[in-house]
Scaffold this motif. Structure first.
Motif, PDB file in Angstrom:
ATOM      1  N   MET A  76      15.846   1.589  32.094  1.00  0.00           N
ATOM      2  CA  MET A  76      14.730   0.847  32.677  1.00  0.00           C
ATOM      3  C   MET A  76      14.813  -0.643  32.323  1.00  0.00           C
ATOM      4  O   MET A  76      14.381  -1.500  33.102  1.00  0.00           O
ATOM      5  CB  MET A  76      13.390   1.402  32.175  1.00  0.00           C
ATOM      6  N   GLU A  77      15.384  -0.965  31.177  1.00  0.00           N
ATOM      7  CA  GLU A  77      15.487  -2.367  30.777  1.00  0.00           C
ATOM      8  C   GLU A  77      16.381  -3.151  31.718  1.00  0.00           C
ATOM      9  O   GLU A  77      16.275  -4.373  31.814  1.00  0.00           O
ATOM     10  CB  GLU A  77      16.048  -2.476  29.348  1.00  0.00           C
ATOM     11  N   MET A  78      17.279  -2.455  32.415  1.00  0.00           N
ATOM     12  CA  MET A  78      18.179  -3.164  33.320  1.00  0.00           C
ATOM     13  C   MET A  78      17.423  -3.815  34.458  1.00  0.00           C
ATOM     14  O   MET A  78      17.885  -4.773  35.059  1.00  0.00           O
ATOM     15  CB  MET A  78      19.211  -2.201  33.897  1.00  0.00           C
ATOM     16  N   PHE A  79      16.223  -3.305  34.758  1.00  0.00           N
ATOM     17  CA  PHE A  79      15.465  -3.853  35.884  1.00  0.00           C
ATOM     18  C   PHE A  79      14.432  -4.884  35.450  1.00  0.00           C
ATOM     19  O   PHE A  79      13.713  -5.421  36.273  1.00  0.00           O
ATOM     20  CB  PHE A  79      14.784  -2.713  36.649  1.00  0.00           C
ATOM     21  N   GLN A  80      14.349  -5.122  34.137  1.00  0.00           N
ATOM     22  CA  GLN A  80      13.434  -6.155  33.650  1.00  0.00           C
ATOM     23  C   GLN A  80      14.043  -7.537  33.905  1.00  0.00           C
ATOM     24  O   GLN A  80      15.260  -7.682  33.975  1.00  0.00           O
ATOM     25  CB  GLN A  80      13.197  -5.978  32.140  1.00  0.00           C
ATOM     26  N   PRO A  81      13.192  -8.569  34.061  1.00  0.00           N
ATOM     27  CA  PRO A  81      13.741  -9.920  34.215  1.00  0.00           C
ATOM     28  C   PRO A  81      14.471 -10.366  32.946  1.00  0.00           C
ATOM     29  O   PRO A  81      14.080 -10.004  31.837  1.00  0.00           O
ATOM     30  CB  PRO A  81      12.500 -10.786  34.469  1.00  0.00           C
ATOM     31  N   THR A  82      15.520 -11.175  33.148  1.00  0.00           N
ATOM     32  CA  THR A  82      16.332 -11.575  32.004  1.00  0.00           C
ATOM     33  C   THR A  82      15.626 -12.655  31.196  1.00  0.00           C
ATOM     34  O   THR A  82      14.868 -13.461  31.740  1.00  0.00           O
ATOM     35  CB  THR A  82      17.705 -12.086  32.483  1.00  0.00           C
ATOM     36  N   THR A  83      15.873 -12.661  29.895  1.00  0.00           N
ATOM     37  CA  THR A  83      15.210 -13.641  29.037  1.00  0.00           C
ATOM     38  C   THR A  83      16.103 -14.837  28.731  1.00  0.00           C
ATOM     39  O   THR A  83      15.662 -15.776  28.087  1.00  0.00           O
ATOM     40  CB  THR A  83      14.809 -12.993  27.701  1.00  0.00           C
ATOM     41  N   VAL A  84      17.356 -14.792  29.163  1.00  0.00           N
ATOM     42  CA  VAL A  84      18.284 -15.864  28.791  1.00  0.00           C
ATOM     43  C   VAL A  84      17.951 -17.126  29.576  1.00  0.00           C
ATOM     44  O   VAL A  84      17.718 -17.080  30.782  1.00  0.00           O
ATOM     45  CB  VAL A  84      19.737 -15.424  29.075  1.00  0.00           C
ATOM     46  N   GLU A  85      17.927 -18.253  28.861  1.00  0.00           N
ATOM     47  CA  GLU A  85      17.750 -19.543  29.537  1.00  0.00           C
ATOM     48  C   GLU A  85      19.011 -19.861  30.323  1.00  0.00           C
ATOM     49  O   GLU A  85      20.116 -19.574  29.883  1.00  0.00           O
ATOM     50  CB  GLU A  85      17.510 -20.647  28.504  1.00  0.00           C
ATOM     51  N   ASN A  86      18.805 -20.515  31.461  1.00  0.00           N
ATOM     52  CA  ASN A  86      19.938 -20.797  32.350  1.00  0.00           C
ATOM     53  C   ASN A  86      20.473 -22.190  32.094  1.00  0.00           C
ATOM     54  O   ASN A  86      20.893 -22.869  33.016  1.00  0.00           O
ATOM     55  CB  ASN A  86      19.470 -20.652  33.796  1.00  0.00           C
ATOM     56  N   TYR A  87      20.429 -22.666  30.797  1.00  0.00           N
ATOM     57  CA  TYR A  87      20.534 -24.096  30.606  1.00  0.00           C
ATOM     58  C   TYR A  87      21.704 -24.819  31.276  1.00  0.00           C
ATOM     59  O   TYR A  87      21.447 -25.578  32.204  1.00  0.00           O
ATOM     60  CB  TYR A  87      20.429 -24.495  29.135  1.00  0.00           C
ATOM     61  N   PRO A  88      22.945 -24.635  30.922  1.00  0.00           N
ATOM     62  CA  PRO A  88      23.867 -25.636  31.511  1.00  0.00           C
ATOM     63  C   PRO A  88      24.140 -25.403  32.985  1.00  0.00           C
ATOM     64  O   PRO A  88      24.723 -26.267  33.631  1.00  0.00           O
ATOM     65  CB  PRO A  88      25.150 -25.485  30.698  1.00  0.00           C
ATOM     66  N   ASP A  89      23.737 -24.295  33.535  1.00  0.00           N
ATOM     67  CA  ASP A  89      24.070 -23.989  34.929  1.00  0.00           C
ATOM     68  C   ASP A  89      22.883 -24.103  35.868  1.00  0.00           C
ATOM     69  O   ASP A  89      23.005 -23.787  37.046  1.00  0.00           O
ATOM     70  CB  ASP A  89      24.637 -22.571  35.021  1.00  0.00           C
ATOM     71  N   GLY A  90      21.745 -24.539  35.362  1.00  0.00           N
ATOM     72  CA  GLY A  90      20.548 -24.578  36.190  1.00  0.00           C
ATOM     73  C   GLY A  90      20.513 -25.773  37.123  1.00  0.00           C
ATOM     74  O   GLY A  90      21.360 -26.660  37.051  1.00  0.00           O
ATOM     75  N   PRO A  91      19.527 -25.814  38.015  1.00  0.00           N
ATOM     76  CA  PRO A  91      19.415 -26.922  38.960  1.00  0.00           C
ATOM     77  C   PRO A  91      18.693 -28.122  38.344  1.00  0.00           C
ATOM     78  O   PRO A  91      18.094 -28.019  37.276  1.00  0.00           O
ATOM     79  CB  PRO A  91      18.579 -26.315  40.092  1.00  0.00           C
ATOM     80  N   GLY A  92      18.756 -29.247  39.047  1.00  0.00           N
ATOM     81  CA  GLY A  92      17.974 -30.408  38.653  1.00  0.00           C
ATOM     82  C   GLY A  92      18.629 -31.235  37.567  1.00  0.00           C
ATOM     83  O   GLY A  92      19.674 -30.865  37.033  1.00  0.00           O
ATOM     84  N   PRO A  93      18.023 -32.379  37.238  1.00  0.00           N
ATOM     85  CA  PRO A  93      18.612 -33.251  36.224  1.00  0.00           C
ATOM     86  C   PRO A  93      18.594 -32.642  34.828  1.00  0.00           C
ATOM     87  O   PRO A  93      19.423 -32.970  33.998  1.00  0.00           O
ATOM     88  CB  PRO A  93      17.737 -34.508  36.283  1.00  0.00           C
ATOM     89  N   LEU A  94      17.652 -31.746  34.556  1.00  0.00           N
ATOM     90  CA  LEU A  94      17.621 -31.118  33.235  1.00  0.00           C
ATOM     91  C   LEU A  94      18.572 -29.932  33.149  1.00  0.00           C
ATOM     92  O   LEU A  94      18.706 -29.321  32.108  1.00  0.00           O
ATOM     93  CB  LEU A  94      16.209 -30.665  32.888  1.00  0.00           C
ATOM     94  N   ARG A  95      19.222 -29.590  34.239  1.00  0.00           N
ATOM     95  CA  ARG A  95      20.187 -28.497  34.294  1.00  0.00           C
ATOM     96  C   ARG A  95      19.592 -27.184  33.787  1.00  0.00           C
ATOM     97  O   ARG A  95      20.219 -26.437  33.045  1.00  0.00           O
ATOM     98  CB  ARG A  95      21.440 -28.844  33.500  1.00  0.00           C
ATOM     99  N   GLY A  96      18.348 -26.919  34.168  1.00  0.00           N
ATOM    100  CA  GLY A  96      17.766 -25.629  33.838  1.00  0.00           C
ATOM    101  C   GLY A  96      17.078 -25.566  32.492  1.00  0.00           C
ATOM    102  O   GLY A  96      16.506 -24.537  32.159  1.00  0.00           O
ATOM    103  N   ALA A  97      17.138 -26.653  31.705  1.00  0.00           N
ATOM    104  CA  ALA A  97      16.432 -26.641  30.422  1.00  0.00           C
ATOM    105  C   ALA A  97      14.940 -26.768  30.672  1.00  0.00           C
ATOM    106  O   ALA A  97      14.512 -27.566  31.493  1.00  0.00           O
ATOM    107  CB  ALA A  97      16.912 -27.790  29.553  1.00  0.00           C
ATOM    108  N   LYS A  98      14.174 -25.955  29.970  1.00  0.00           N
ATOM    109  CA  LYS A  98      12.725 -25.987  30.162  1.00  0.00           C
ATOM    110  C   LYS A  98      12.073 -26.537  28.901  1.00  0.00           C
ATOM    111  O   LYS A  98      12.280 -26.009  27.806  1.00  0.00           O
ATOM    112  CB  LYS A  98      12.203 -24.581  30.454  1.00  0.00           C
ATOM    113  N   PHE A  99      11.316 -27.612  29.059  1.00  0.00           N
ATOM    114  CA  PHE A  99      10.639 -28.205  27.910  1.00  0.00           C
ATOM    115  C   PHE A  99       9.147 -28.230  28.161  1.00  0.00           C
ATOM    116  O   PHE A  99       8.693 -28.300  29.303  1.00  0.00           O
ATOM    117  CB  PHE A  99      11.112 -29.641  27.677  1.00  0.00           C
ATOM    118  N   GLN A 100       8.391 -28.234  27.084  1.00  0.00           N
ATOM    119  CA  GLN A 100       6.965 -28.520  27.189  1.00  0.00           C
ATOM    120  C   GLN A 100       6.792 -29.981  27.564  1.00  0.00           C
ATOM    121  O   GLN A 100       7.675 -30.810  27.324  1.00  0.00           O
ATOM    122  CB  GLN A 100       6.276 -28.260  25.843  1.00  0.00           C
ATOM    123  N   GLU A 101       5.632 -30.305  28.131  1.00  0.00           N
ATOM    124  CA  GLU A 101       5.353 -31.693  28.490  1.00  0.00           C
ATOM    125  C   GLU A 101       5.376 -32.585  27.251  1.00  0.00           C
ATOM    126  O   GLU A 101       5.771 -33.742  27.305  1.00  0.00           O
ATOM    127  CB  GLU A 101       3.985 -31.757  29.174  1.00  0.00           C
TER     128      GLU A 101
END
Lengths: 176, 187
Positions: A19-44
């Motif tokens: 069942m865990e295979m169908f859960q959303p993944t928790t890994v950050e997509n950092y170097p491969d993400g879109p945008g100037p931050l490349r997927g890094a998510k920061f608090q304001e």
């Protein structure tokens, strides 16, 4: 039949794994993400590379009062002040920072400079990709820290655009 | 931008593509198709299996552990195997302040690592002493061992450390003469 019990127990356990295979993944997509931050998510509130702000006329907000340098626990801010003149107007007040260096070798991103600034000139951006092969690259100059000029530049006739254009920051510095 | 100054970590090459400035050095003359191809293969294998050493000195180690855990999964770069022995590791992450007492230990651990080996100086304290400008700490770990990458921050976020690992991968891939050195053929 203990063997059936064992199989049932293993099936029950493995069903959780399945069942865990169908859960959303928790890994950050950092170097491969879109945008100037490349997927890094920061608090304001994240405190990244500093940005030296400009006012609505495109002049620098920094008036070289040295309060940030005095507040810095790591002594990483170096400022040289100079007087504004009528021909060469950089900031809105009497003085401006001719040299404004931040040594990111020592900076601990504590935000005391931002708290101390009376004109809200220095702020924390979200720039974080500043690792480098050469430690001397980590001493950022004013040109690298300054915010990009506003779109309506030219609103102020005495604004000395030549000098700022010579050291235009834009791409390397803060937003990235 | 056309008149961008010549500082900062990046330099522009053709088509507006940016590369890290320190990686544009190197021998532009090809050494032959066979050697460079084998070099590329060996470098590719090396850069995708950087095993760091389990070696934390202070609070930066918390972020280093976070980088190894599931949210910032460095298994994506093949670097998840933290080795407790320096003899099995490729990368030393100096995660924390280096005291004068620890400096000879770090030197010995670094000497025990087999070639090729790389060092990341993580955080303000390891890079320059940071706020601790006093008699107890070595001001910058590069007085003891050679450092490949400096990561500023206090402590750096795992993203910043991941960025340094991608930089290190670029550096390893850009290396030339790998196979010659591995076969002990250099003069």
């Amino acid at each position: 039949m203990p063997i059936l019990k064992n199989i049932a127990a293993i099936a029950k356990g493995m069903s959780i794994t399945f069942m865990e295979m169908f859960q959303p993944t928790t890994v950050e997509n950092y170097p491969d993400g879109p945008g100037p931050l490349r997927g890094a998510k920061f608090q304001e509130r994240y405190r990244g590379v500093h940005v030296l702000q400009r006012d609505e006329n495109g002049l620098e907000k920094c008036v070289a009062c040295f309060l940030c340098a005095a507040n810095c626990p790591a002594n990483c801010i170096y400022i040289e002040a100079a007087e504004n003149t009528a021909e060469n107007r950089i900031s809105g007040a009497e003085r401006y920072a001719k040299v404004y260096n931040i040594d990111y070798n020592r900076c601990i991103f504590c935000g005391y400079c931002v708290e101390a600034c009376p004109t809200d000139a220095i702020t924390h951006g979200h720039g974080f990709e500043i690792a480098t092969f050469n430690a001397t690259n980590l001493i950022y100059r004013k040109e690298q820290l300054l915010a990009a000029r506003p779109a309506h530049l030219g609103a102020n006739p005495v604004f000395n655009s030549a000098e700022v254009a010579g050291g235009a920051p834009a791409e390397v510095a803060p937003g990235e | 931008m056309a008149n961008a100054l010549d500082f900062g970590p990046y330099v522009e090459i053709e088509n507006g593509k940016r590369v890290v400035k320190e990686l544009t050095y190197g021998n532009p003359t090809p050494e032959g198709v066979v050697l460079t191809t084998v070099d590329n293969v060996v470098n590719w294998m090396r850069k995708n299996s950087i095993w760091p050493m389990t070696f934390g000195l202070a609070c930066c180690a918390i972020e280093m552990m976070s980088m190894g855990a599931s949210r910032f999964d460095i298994a994506r770069f093949g670097a998840e195997v933290f080795r407790p022995s320096p003899r099995q590791s490729d990368l030393m992450i100096i995660a924390g302040r280096v005291s004068n007492k620890m400096a000879p230990v770090i030197r010995q651990l670094w000497e025990q690592m087999p070639e090729p080996k790389w060092v990341i100086s993580m955080g303000a304290c390891a890079t320059s002493g940071g706020v601790f400008n006093n008699y107890a700490l070595v001001q910058s770990v590069n007085q003891v061992i050679p450092v490949d990458i400096y990561v500023p921050g206090c402590p750096p976020r795992p993203e910043q450390l991941i960025y340094s690992i991608t930089l290190l991968q670029q550096k390893i891939q850009a290396e030339r003469g790998t196979i010659k050195r591995a076969l002990n053929l250099t003069s």
